[in-house]
Scaffold this active site. Structure first.
Site, PDB file in Angstrom:
ATOM      1  N   TYR A   1    -102.767  86.659 -56.886  1.00  0.00           N
ATOM      2  CA  TYR A   1    -102.336  85.262 -56.905  1.00  0.00           C
ATOM      3  C   TYR A   1    -103.418  84.278 -56.484  1.00  0.00           C
ATOM      4  O   TYR A   1    -103.142  83.091 -56.321  1.00  0.00           O
ATOM      5  CB  TYR A   1    -101.087  85.102 -56.028  1.00  0.00           C
ATOM      6  CG  TYR A   1     -99.899  85.837 -56.595  1.00  0.00           C
ATOM      7  CD1 TYR A   1     -99.127  85.276 -57.604  1.00  0.00           C
ATOM      8  CD2 TYR A   1     -99.560  87.109 -56.141  1.00  0.00           C
ATOM      9  CE1 TYR A   1     -98.048  85.955 -58.156  1.00  0.00           C
ATOM     10  CE2 TYR A   1     -98.488  87.795 -56.673  1.00  0.00           C
ATOM     11  CZ  TYR A   1     -97.736  87.209 -57.677  1.00  0.00           C
ATOM     12  OH  TYR A   1     -96.678  87.885 -58.213  1.00  0.00           O
TER      13      TYR A   1
ATOM     14  N   ILE B   1     -99.487  89.831 -63.199  1.00  0.00           N
ATOM     15  CA  ILE B   1    -100.797  89.606 -62.582  1.00  0.00           C
ATOM     16  C   ILE B   1    -101.827  90.584 -63.159  1.00  0.00           C
ATOM     17  O   ILE B   1    -101.486  91.689 -63.599  1.00  0.00           O
ATOM     18  CB  ILE B   1    -100.722  89.728 -61.044  1.00  0.00           C
ATOM     19  CG1 ILE B   1    -100.198  91.092 -60.609  1.00  0.00           C
ATOM     20  CG2 ILE B   1     -99.895  88.597 -60.453  1.00  0.00           C
ATOM     21  CD1 ILE B   1    -100.200  91.307 -59.101  1.00  0.00           C
TER      22      ILE B   1
ATOM     23  N   TYR C   1     -91.159  99.558 -58.314  1.00  0.00           N
ATOM     24  CA  TYR C   1     -92.346  99.198 -57.535  1.00  0.00           C
ATOM     25  C   TYR C   1     -91.946  98.711 -56.152  1.00  0.00           C
ATOM     26  O   TYR C   1     -90.806  98.321 -55.900  1.00  0.00           O
ATOM     27  CB  TYR C   1     -93.150  98.109 -58.246  1.00  0.00           C
ATOM     28  CG  TYR C   1     -92.453  96.775 -58.285  1.00  0.00           C
ATOM     29  CD1 TYR C   1     -92.685  95.807 -57.309  1.00  0.00           C
ATOM     30  CD2 TYR C   1     -91.545  96.469 -59.301  1.00  0.00           C
ATOM     31  CE1 TYR C   1     -92.034  94.577 -57.334  1.00  0.00           C
ATOM     32  CE2 TYR C   1     -90.892  95.251 -59.336  1.00  0.00           C
ATOM     33  CZ  TYR C   1     -91.142  94.310 -58.361  1.00  0.00           C
ATOM     34  OH  TYR C   1     -90.493  93.109 -58.392  1.00  0.00           O
TER      35      TYR C   1
ATOM     36  N   PHE D   1     -99.462  97.705 -54.014  1.00  0.00           N
ATOM     37  CA  PHE D   1     -98.261  98.019 -54.782  1.00  0.00           C
ATOM     38  C   PHE D   1     -98.163  99.515 -55.009  1.00  0.00           C
ATOM     39  O   PHE D   1     -99.153 100.161 -55.401  1.00  0.00           O
ATOM     40  CB  PHE D   1     -98.279  97.340 -56.152  1.00  0.00           C
ATOM     41  CG  PHE D   1     -97.985  95.869 -56.129  1.00  0.00           C
ATOM     42  CD1 PHE D   1     -96.680  95.413 -56.105  1.00  0.00           C
ATOM     43  CD2 PHE D   1     -99.024  94.964 -56.137  1.00  0.00           C
ATOM     44  CE1 PHE D   1     -96.409  94.055 -56.095  1.00  0.00           C
ATOM     45  CE2 PHE D   1     -98.773  93.607 -56.124  1.00  0.00           C
ATOM     46  CZ  PHE D   1     -97.460  93.144 -56.106  1.00  0.00           C
TER      47      PHE D   1
ATOM     48  N   PHE E   1     -92.833  92.577 -49.280  1.00  0.00           N
ATOM     49  CA  PHE E   1     -92.446  91.254 -49.758  1.00  0.00           C
ATOM     50  C   PHE E   1     -91.632  91.313 -51.044  1.00  0.00           C
ATOM     51  O   PHE E   1     -91.008  90.331 -51.436  1.00  0.00           O
ATOM     52  CB  PHE E   1     -93.670  90.353 -49.960  1.00  0.00           C
ATOM     53  CG  PHE E   1     -94.662  90.863 -50.973  1.00  0.00           C
ATOM     54  CD1 PHE E   1     -94.470  90.644 -52.327  1.00  0.00           C
ATOM     55  CD2 PHE E   1     -95.791  91.551 -50.566  1.00  0.00           C
ATOM     56  CE1 PHE E   1     -95.384  91.115 -53.264  1.00  0.00           C
ATOM     57  CE2 PHE E   1     -96.716  92.016 -51.484  1.00  0.00           C
ATOM     58  CZ  PHE E   1     -96.510  91.803 -52.843  1.00  0.00           C
ATOM     59  N   ASP E   2     -91.626  92.471 -51.706  1.00  0.00           N
ATOM     60  CA  ASP E   2     -90.824  92.607 -52.930  1.00  0.00           C
ATOM     61  C   ASP E   2     -90.648  94.084 -53.220  1.00  0.00           C
ATOM     62  O   ASP E   2     -91.573  94.881 -53.002  1.00  0.00           O
ATOM     63  CB  ASP E   2     -91.518  91.915 -54.101  1.00  0.00           C
ATOM     64  CG  ASP E   2     -90.606  91.751 -55.315  1.00  0.00           C
ATOM     65  OD1 ASP E   2     -89.388  91.970 -55.182  1.00  0.00           O
ATOM     66  OD2 ASP E   2     -91.127  91.393 -56.392  1.00  0.00           O
TER      67      ASP E   2
END
Length: 367
Positions: free
Chosen positions: A332, A306, A278, A350, A288-289
């Protein structure tokens, strides 16, 4: 400058080091002339004495720094392995066992030009017992007089040792350099001196506590404002994605886009073990990831991530690639992430590639 809050953290630097004095052994989820005296200004800075300004250091690290620093003017190689360069000779008392020292300092890692901490920046000196500090500080202070200023290079064994500083400002086995100003010495045998210092510290503590509360209130106001702004922008962004012909919106508000559809195979269920690659970005494209960047897919139990992921992955089969546009209430929420990477009420994007599904074990039959 990499800042560390040293009225709390200055004490932390000292006490953490003291715990091992000499310390050498050591997927998304649900920092020449006396300066004029300056009164402490909580959460403000104090000018650094001229002796400590424009510091020039050898551009080496480790033992090489110690050896090079020993050749500096007025530098003294000590038996314990430190090198002390005297900048100003003091003319007051020298701290001993049981005494309390008040100091200002600037802290650096050898070979790094920028300090990682400074009591001058923090607006107040550090006060500690002689048995609470870095062993290299204690050894140095025992040879100083009140009013003195030195620059001392410490090998790891006299500072943070093989473990380094908790939090990462000082790495394992790092040589460190400190500018130390001995501001005051309070004799442990003199109750009147200790009472005077206690009164001063209580006053400072009250001031800092009040300012901390004020700063916390201001921070909370800014966070509340950011939450409102993010909520508005995230709603607009999700609405833009819903308006596109290639996207689908579910009853929950999740928006997704099928990038690659394998069409065959079972859909994962809550409790199954999932392996995915991902990439997570903010609406502006900032990553961010990313498991792709780490070079290793993520593996987790479905139901423990999530809500946007829990829902979307149940629509996919192994080999599918979806792009997910997740509103904040399915990510979040109003708090964001504790580290601040994802702000409050922040919509997320994502790209998710479902690699493998391992069904949850069947429940054992009851006898």
């Amino acid at each position: 400058m990499k800042r560390v809050l040293f009225l709390a953290a200055s004490a932390a630097v000292l006490s953490l080091a003291a715990c091992g004095q000499g310390g050498g052994d050591g997927a998304p989820a649900s920092t020449a002339s006396e300066a004029a005296p300056v009164a402490p200004t909580p959460f403000g800075s104090i000018p650094v004495p001229s002796e400590f300004e424009n510091a020039s250091f050898p551009l080496v690290t480790g033992e090489g720094f110690i050896a090079a620093f020993a050749n500096e003017p007025n530098a003294d190689q000590r038996e314990n392995g430190s090198v002390v360069q005297t900048l100003v000779e003091g003319n007051g008392a020298t701290p001993g066992d049981g005494d309390i020292a008040k100091i200002h300092f600037v802290a650096r890692v050898a070979g790094e030009p920028d300090p990682f901490g400074s009591s001058y920046d923090d607006g107040a000196p550090v006060v500690f017992g002689m048995d609470q500090a870095l062993i290299g500080w204690t050894d140095t202070l025992r040879t100083m007089k009140e009013g003195g200023k030195v620059r001392v290079a410490l090998p790891p064994s006299l500072a943070f040792g093989a473990r380094g500083m908790p939090g990462g400002a000082v790495g394992a086995n790092a040589t460190t350099v400190y500018d130390l100003e001995l501001v005051g010495v309070y004799k442990g045998s003199d109750d009147a001196e200790l009472a005077q210092l206690a009164s001063e510290l209580r006053a400072n503590l009250n001031t800092f506590s009040r300012r901390a509360q004020e700063q916390q209130a201001l921070a909370q106001q800014q966070l509340s404002g950011l939450s409102a702004v993010n909520r508005g922008r995230s709603s607009l962004y999700i609405a833009e994605q819903v308006a596109r012909e290639s996207t689908i919106q579910t009853e929950s508000g999740l928006v997704y886009e099928v990038v690659s559809d394998q069409t065959e195979g079972p859909n994962p269920k809550i409790g199954d073990t999932i392996k995915v690659h991902y990439r997570g970005t903010l609406p502006n494209g900032e990553v961010f990831d990313s498991s792709y960047q780490r070079g290793q897919p993520a593996e987790f139990e479905l139901g423990r991530v999530i809500e946007g992921w829990n829902e979307a992955l149940q629509l996919m089969t192994a080999g599918d690639v979806y792009r997910l546009y997740i509103p904040a209430n399915l990510a979040y929420g109003p708090r964001g992430t504790p580290d601040g990477t994802i702000g409050p009420n922040q919509a997320l994007v994502f790209d998710v590639e479902l690699l493998e599904v391992t069904p949850a074990p069947a429940p054992e039959a009851s006898e």
